[in-house]
Design an enzyme around this catalytic site. Structure first.
Site, PDB file in Angstrom:
ATOM      1  N   LYS A  89       0.850  -1.188   0.000  1.00  0.00           N
ATOM      2  CA  LYS A  89       0.000   0.000   0.000  1.00  0.00           C
ATOM      3  C   LYS A  89       0.875   1.223   0.000  1.00  0.00           C
ATOM      4  CE  LYS A  89      -3.898   2.195   0.277  1.00  0.00           C
ATOM      5  NZ  LYS A  89      -3.427   2.912  -0.930  1.00  0.00           N
ATOM      6  N   GLN A 110       7.294   3.887   3.914  1.00  0.00           N
ATOM      7  CA  GLN A 110       5.878   3.490   3.912  1.00  0.00           C
ATOM      8  C   GLN A 110       5.636   2.227   4.736  1.00  0.00           C
ATOM      9  OE1 GLN A 110       3.907   5.568   1.503  1.00  0.00           O
ATOM     10  NE2 GLN A 110       2.234   4.983   2.841  1.00  0.00           N
ATOM     11  N   LYS A 125       5.370   1.715  -3.091  1.00  0.00           N
ATOM     12  CA  LYS A 125       5.322   3.078  -3.642  1.00  0.00           C
ATOM     13  C   LYS A 125       5.594   2.991  -5.130  1.00  0.00           C
ATOM     14  CE  LYS A 125       4.777   7.356  -2.251  1.00  0.00           C
ATOM     15  NZ  LYS A 125       4.065   7.875  -1.058  1.00  0.00           N
ATOM     16  N   GLY A 164      -2.679   8.313  -4.237  1.00  0.00           N
ATOM     17  CA  GLY A 164      -2.031   9.536  -4.713  1.00  0.00           C
ATOM     18  C   GLY A 164      -0.777   9.882  -3.932  1.00  0.00           C
ATOM     19  N   ASP A 165      -0.045  10.824  -4.465  1.00  0.00           N
ATOM     20  CA  ASP A 165       1.111  11.452  -3.809  1.00  0.00           C
ATOM     21  C   ASP A 165       1.339  12.737  -4.616  1.00  0.00           C
ATOM     22  OD1 ASP A 165       3.355  10.671  -1.661  1.00  0.00           O
ATOM     23  OD2 ASP A 165       4.388  11.670  -3.300  1.00  0.00           O
ATOM     24  N   SER A 376      -6.826   5.770   3.724  1.00  0.00           N
ATOM     25  CA  SER A 376      -6.872   4.868   2.569  1.00  0.00           C
ATOM     26  C   SER A 376      -7.268   3.464   3.013  1.00  0.00           C
ATOM     27  CB  SER A 376      -5.496   4.802   1.878  1.00  0.00           C
ATOM     28  OG  SER A 376      -5.309   5.900   1.024  1.00  0.00           O
TER      29      SER A 376
HETATM   30  P1  NDP Z   1       0.644  17.829  -4.189  1.00  0.00           P
HETATM   31  O1  NDP Z   1       1.089  17.481  -5.550  1.00  0.00           O
HETATM   32  O2  NDP Z   1      -0.810  18.031  -3.938  1.00  0.00           O
HETATM   33  O3  NDP Z   1       1.380  19.154  -3.708  1.00  0.00           O
HETATM   34  C1  NDP Z   1       2.766  19.215  -3.624  1.00  0.00           C
HETATM   35  C2  NDP Z   1       3.139  20.631  -3.270  1.00  0.00           C
HETATM   36  O4  NDP Z   1       4.515  20.656  -2.925  1.00  0.00           O
HETATM   37  C3  NDP Z   1       2.958  21.585  -4.425  1.00  0.00           C
HETATM   38  O5  NDP Z   1       2.612  22.853  -3.936  1.00  0.00           O
HETATM   39  C4  NDP Z   1       4.338  21.596  -5.055  1.00  0.00           C
HETATM   40  O6  NDP Z   1       4.649  22.788  -5.770  1.00  0.00           O
HETATM   41  C5  NDP Z   1       5.211  21.505  -3.831  1.00  0.00           C
HETATM   42  N1  NDP Z   1       6.507  20.928  -4.207  1.00  0.00           N
HETATM   43  C6  NDP Z   1       6.740  19.752  -4.813  1.00  0.00           C
HETATM   44  N2  NDP Z   1       8.037  19.599  -5.038  1.00  0.00           N
HETATM   45  C7  NDP Z   1       8.636  20.708  -4.600  1.00  0.00           C
HETATM   46  C8  NDP Z   1       9.958  21.157  -4.543  1.00  0.00           C
HETATM   47  N3  NDP Z   1      10.967  20.407  -5.037  1.00  0.00           N
HETATM   48  N4  NDP Z   1      10.214  22.351  -3.996  1.00  0.00           N
HETATM   49  C9  NDP Z   1       9.214  23.104  -3.513  1.00  0.00           C
HETATM   50  N5  NDP Z   1       7.915  22.750  -3.532  1.00  0.00           N
HETATM   51  C10 NDP Z   1       7.647  21.566  -4.055  1.00  0.00           C
HETATM   52  O7  NDP Z   1       1.244  16.706  -3.235  1.00  0.00           O
HETATM   53  P2  NDP Z   1       0.801  16.292  -1.770  1.00  0.00           P
HETATM   54  O8  NDP Z   1       0.331  17.475  -1.017  1.00  0.00           O
HETATM   55  O9  NDP Z   1      -0.058  15.115  -1.875  1.00  0.00           O
HETATM   56  O10 NDP Z   1       2.192  15.790  -1.167  1.00  0.00           O
HETATM   57  C11 NDP Z   1       3.067  16.639  -0.453  1.00  0.00           C
HETATM   58  C12 NDP Z   1       4.002  15.799   0.408  1.00  0.00           C
HETATM   59  O11 NDP Z   1       3.235  15.031   1.329  1.00  0.00           O
HETATM   60  C13 NDP Z   1       4.865  14.783  -0.339  1.00  0.00           C
HETATM   61  O12 NDP Z   1       6.102  14.662   0.323  1.00  0.00           O
HETATM   62  C14 NDP Z   1       4.083  13.489  -0.192  1.00  0.00           C
HETATM   63  O13 NDP Z   1       4.909  12.368  -0.321  1.00  0.00           O
HETATM   64  C15 NDP Z   1       3.563  13.655   1.216  1.00  0.00           C
HETATM   65  N6  NDP Z   1       2.400  12.857   1.576  1.00  0.00           N
HETATM   66  C16 NDP Z   1       1.244  12.911   0.864  1.00  0.00           C
HETATM   67  C17 NDP Z   1       0.146  12.171   1.237  1.00  0.00           C
HETATM   68  C18 NDP Z   1      -1.158  12.269   0.535  1.00  0.00           C
HETATM   69  O14 NDP Z   1      -2.111  11.633   0.989  1.00  0.00           O
HETATM   70  N7  NDP Z   1      -1.296  13.007  -0.529  1.00  0.00           N
HETATM   71  C19 NDP Z   1       0.211  11.266   2.399  1.00  0.00           C
HETATM   72  C20 NDP Z   1       1.448  11.330   3.124  1.00  0.00           C
HETATM   73  C21 NDP Z   1       2.488  12.088   2.707  1.00  0.00           C
HETATM   74  P3  NDP Z   1       4.551  22.826  -7.381  1.00  0.00           P
HETATM   75  O15 NDP Z   1       3.088  22.781  -7.691  1.00  0.00           O
HETATM   76  O16 NDP Z   1       5.198  24.106  -7.731  1.00  0.00           O
HETATM   77  O17 NDP Z   1       5.293  21.632  -7.880  1.00  0.00           O
HETATM   78  O1  2IT Z   2       3.017   8.902   1.512  1.00  0.00           O
HETATM   79  C1  2IT Z   2       1.866   8.454   1.705  1.00  0.00           C
HETATM   80  O2  2IT Z   2       1.567   7.892   2.755  1.00  0.00           O
HETATM   81  C2  2IT Z   2       0.868   8.651   0.653  1.00  0.00           C
HETATM   82  N1  2IT Z   2       1.174   9.273  -0.353  1.00  0.00           N
HETATM   83  C3  2IT Z   2      -0.505   8.061   0.808  1.00  0.00           C
HETATM   84  C4  2IT Z   2      -0.503   6.601   0.450  1.00  0.00           C
HETATM   85  C5  2IT Z   2      -1.849   5.933   0.415  1.00  0.00           C
HETATM   86  O3  2IT Z   2      -1.849   4.748   0.030  1.00  0.00           O
HETATM   87  O4  2IT Z   2      -2.867   6.532   0.744  1.00  0.00           O
END
Ligand code: NDP
Ligand code: 2IT
Length: 444
Positions: A89, A110, A125, A164-165, A376
Site C-alpha cells: 500500500k 511506507q 510506492k 495519490g502522492d 486509505s
Molecule cells: P501535491 O502534488 O498536492 O502538492 C505538492 C506541493 O509541494 C505543491 O505545492 C508543489 O509545488 C510543492 N513541491 C513539490 N516539489 C517541490 C519542490 N521540489 N520544492 C518546492 N515545492 C515543491 O502533493 P501532496 O500534497 O499530496 O504531497 C506533499 C508531500 O506530502 C509529499 O512529500 C508526499 O509524499 C507527502 N504525503 C502525501 C500524502 C497524501 O495523501 N497526498 C500522504 C502522506 C504524505 P509545485 O506545484 O510548484 O510543484
Molecule cells: O506517503 C503516503 O503515505 C501517501 N502518499 C498516501 C498513500 C496511500 O496509500 O494513501
C-alpha cells in the site's frame, strides 16, 4: 562493526547512486540498534537484510501521445517493498524528479508508516517522471491510461493498492481507475483516493493534513498547550498543505506562510484559505496569484526564505529535504518549538539533529503524515464491506488513529530510554510489528 552498520554498508555498496534511499535507510536502521541488540534471533534470520531489500521492483516504459501528436516516453515504477502485515500500500508520485532512489526511500518509509497506523497494510510506492504540470486533461488521461496498461497486471485489491502522492490527485486516480476497470472488468478497491461517486471515502482528501494537525495537537496537549494563538508556517501548496492549514486554522492557529516550487507567500493577517483553494484546486494556478489578490500579503521568489519567518510551529508539507541544517537552526533561533512533517523526509538528517539538540518537539513523517494512508485503509475497509461511513465517522476514526500513534511512539521512545525522541519511537514501534510478522512467516 555492529549488525546495523554492516547492513547499511552493504546497502550503500549494492545500491549505488541512490542517495535518498541511503538517507531513509540510515535514519531508520541507526535507530533500530537497541531493538536488534535485544533480539539476536533477527540477525540469524537476516531480518534487516530482508527488510531493506524490496520484495519486487517493477520498472516499465510509458509511451503516450501529446496534444501536438508527438509520442512521449516516460519511466514507470512500482516498488512492492514489504507485504508482511498486509497488501502493498502506498501512493504514486508523478514528478520530473522521480527516480528509483526516490521511490525506494518512499517505499521503505511506507512500511513503517503503515505499520504505525495499526491497520493491515504493507509497504509500496510507485510513480513516474511524468510532469502533469501544464498538461491538458487529455494528455494526463493518455498518460494515466498508458501507465495502467502495464501496472494493472501487478496490482489488485488484496495484492497492491496504489493511491495519490505528489502530482497524483483525484483527477489522476479517476483516469487510472477507469482504465483498470476497463482492462480487468472489475469494480474493486484497487486504488484509494477514489471519487465519492465510485467508491471513495469521505475525509480521504483532507486526511493527511487533518491527521498531521491531530497528532501535533496531541503533542501540544501532552505539554499543556494547544494550537490556539500559535503562529504556523506551512510549506507546500498542495493536498497536504491545504488541509493542514484548514484544520490548524479551525483550532485557532494563525498560518502566515505557504509555498509552491517557485516561491512563497507571507500573509501576516493569516492565510485566506478560500483564495488558496480557488487558485490551486479550481484553477490549478500558482501561489504567486495569492499576493495579487490579497492585500497586505507578499510574494517572494524562491522557497528557502520561508523558514526565516518566525513561527511557533513549522509544518513542512511539500517534498523531501526541504529543511536543511541551516534552515533548522534559523527556525530554532526564531523560537520554533514544534515541527510536524507532513511531507515524506522533508528534514535532512542534519536538520533533525539540530531540532533534537535544541529541544524542538519533532514529529517525524512516518508518524505525522500517516493519516492519509490510514484513511486509505479505511477506504479499503468500506470497499470490501460495500458500505459508506459518514464524514464524522471517518474523521473520528482518523483522529483516534493519530492520537494512538502519538502515544505509541511516545511509549516506545520511553521504553528504550529515549524519552521525547520520536524518530526512535516511530521507527521502533513501526518496526516491531513488521519484524514479528516476518519472523512468523519464516524465510520468505
Ligand atoms: P501535491 O502534488 O498536492 O502538492 C505538492 C506541493 O509541494 C505543491 O505545492 C508543489 O509545488 C510543492 N513541491 C513539490 N516539489 C517541490 C519542490 N521540489 N520544492 C518546492 N515545492 C515543491 O502533493 P501532496 O500534497 O499530496 O504531497 C506533499 C508531500 O506530502 C509529499 O512529500 C508526499 O509524499 C507527502 N504525503 C502525501 C500524502 C497524501 O495523501 N497526498 C500522504 C502522506 C504524505 P509545485 O506545484 O510548484 O510543484
Ligand atoms: O506517503 C503516503 O503515505 C501517501 N502518499 C498516501 C498513500 C496511500 O496509500 O494513501
Amino acid at each position: 562493526m555492529t549488525y546495523v552498520e554492516r547492513v547499511l554498508k552493504n546497502l550503500k555498496k549494492h545500491n549505488p547512486n541512490e542517495p535518498e534511499f541511503h538517507q531513509a535507510a540510515t535514519e531508520i536502521l541507526t535507530t533500530l540498534e537497541p531493538v536488534v541488540e535485544k533480539h539476536p534471533e533477527y540477525e540469524k534470520a537476516a531480518l534487516l537484510e530482508r527488510f531493506v531489500e524490496p520484495e519486487r521492483v517493477i520498472m516499465f516504459r510509458v509511451p503516450w501521445v501529446d496534444d501536438k501528436g508527438k509520442v512521449q516516453v516516460n519511466k514507470g515504477y512500482r516498488v512492492q517493498f514489504n507485504s508482511a502485515i498486509g497488501p502493498y500500500k502506498g501512493g504514486l508520485r508523478f514528478h520530473p524528479s522521480v527516480n528509483l532512489s526516490i521511490i525506494k526511500f518512499l517505499g521503505l518509509e511506507q512500511i513503517l508508516k503503515n505499520s504505525l497506523t495499526g491497520l493491515p497494510i504493507g509497504g509500496g510506492k510507485g510513480g513516474s517522471d511524468f510532469d502533469p504540470k501544464g498538461k491538458s486533461d487529455r494528455e494526463v488521461m493518455a498518460f494515466c491510461q498508458s501507465f495502467m496498461n502495464e501496472l494493472y497486471r501487478h496490482i489488485g485489491a488484496d495484492t497492491d493498492v496504489p493511491a495519490g502522492d505528489i502530482g497524483v490527485g483525484g483527477r489522476e486516480i479517476g483516469y487510472l481507475f477507469g482504465q483498470y476497470k476497463r482492462i480487468r472488468d472489475e469494480h474493486v478497491g484497487v486504488l484509494t483516493g477514489r471519487g465519492l461517486s465510485y467508491g471513495g471515502s469521505l475525509v480521504r482528501t483532507e486526511a493527511t493534513g487533518y491527521g498531521l494537525i491531530y497528532i501535533t495537537e496531541e503533542a501540544l496537549k501532552a505539554r499543556g498547550d494547544s494550537f490556539e494563538g500559535k503562529t504556523v508556517v506551512i510549506s507546500g501548496f498542495g493536498n497536504v498543505a491545504i488541509y493542514a492549514c484548514q484544520k490548524a486554522q479551525s483550532l485557532g492557529a494563525k498560518v502566515v506562510a505557504m509555498y509552491d516550487s517557485n516561491g512563497y507567500i507571507y500573509d501576516p493577517n493569516g492565510i485566506k484559505l478560500d483564495i488558496v483553494k480557488d487558485i490551486k484546486e479550481v484553477k490549478r494556478g500558482r501561489i504567486k496569484e495569492y499576493a495579487q489578490r490579497v492585500e497586505g500579503s507578499v510574494y517572494t521568489e524562491g522557497c528557502k526564505g520561508i523558514w526565516t519567518i518566525p513561527c511557533d510551529i513549522a509544518l513542512p508539507c511539500a517534498t523531501q529535504n526541504e529543511i536543511d541544517a541551516a534552515s533548522a537552526q534559523t527556525l530554532v533561533n526564531n523560537g520554533c518549538k514544534y515541527v510536524g512533517e507532513g511531507a515524506n523526509m522533508p528534514s535532512t538528517l542534519e536538520a533533525i539533529e539540530v531540532f533534537q539538540k535544541n529541544g524542538v518537539v519533532f514529529l517525524p513523517a512516518k508518524a505525522a503524515n500517516a493519516g492519509g494512508v490510514a484513511t486509505s485503509a479505511l477506504e479499503m475497509a468500506q470497499s470490501s464491506g460495500r458500505i459508506f461511513w459518514t464524514f464524522e465517522e471517518v474523521d473520528a476514526k482518523l483522529k483516534g488513529i493519530m492520537v494512538n500513534i502519538y502515544h505509541n511512539i511516545d511509549n516506545a521512545a520511553k521504553e528504550y530510554g529515549y524519552e521525547g525522541n520520536y524518530v526512535m519511537g516511530a521507527n521502533i514501534a513501526g518496526f516491531k510489528k513488521v519484524a514479528d510478522a516476518m519472523m512468523a512467516h519464516g524465510v520468505v
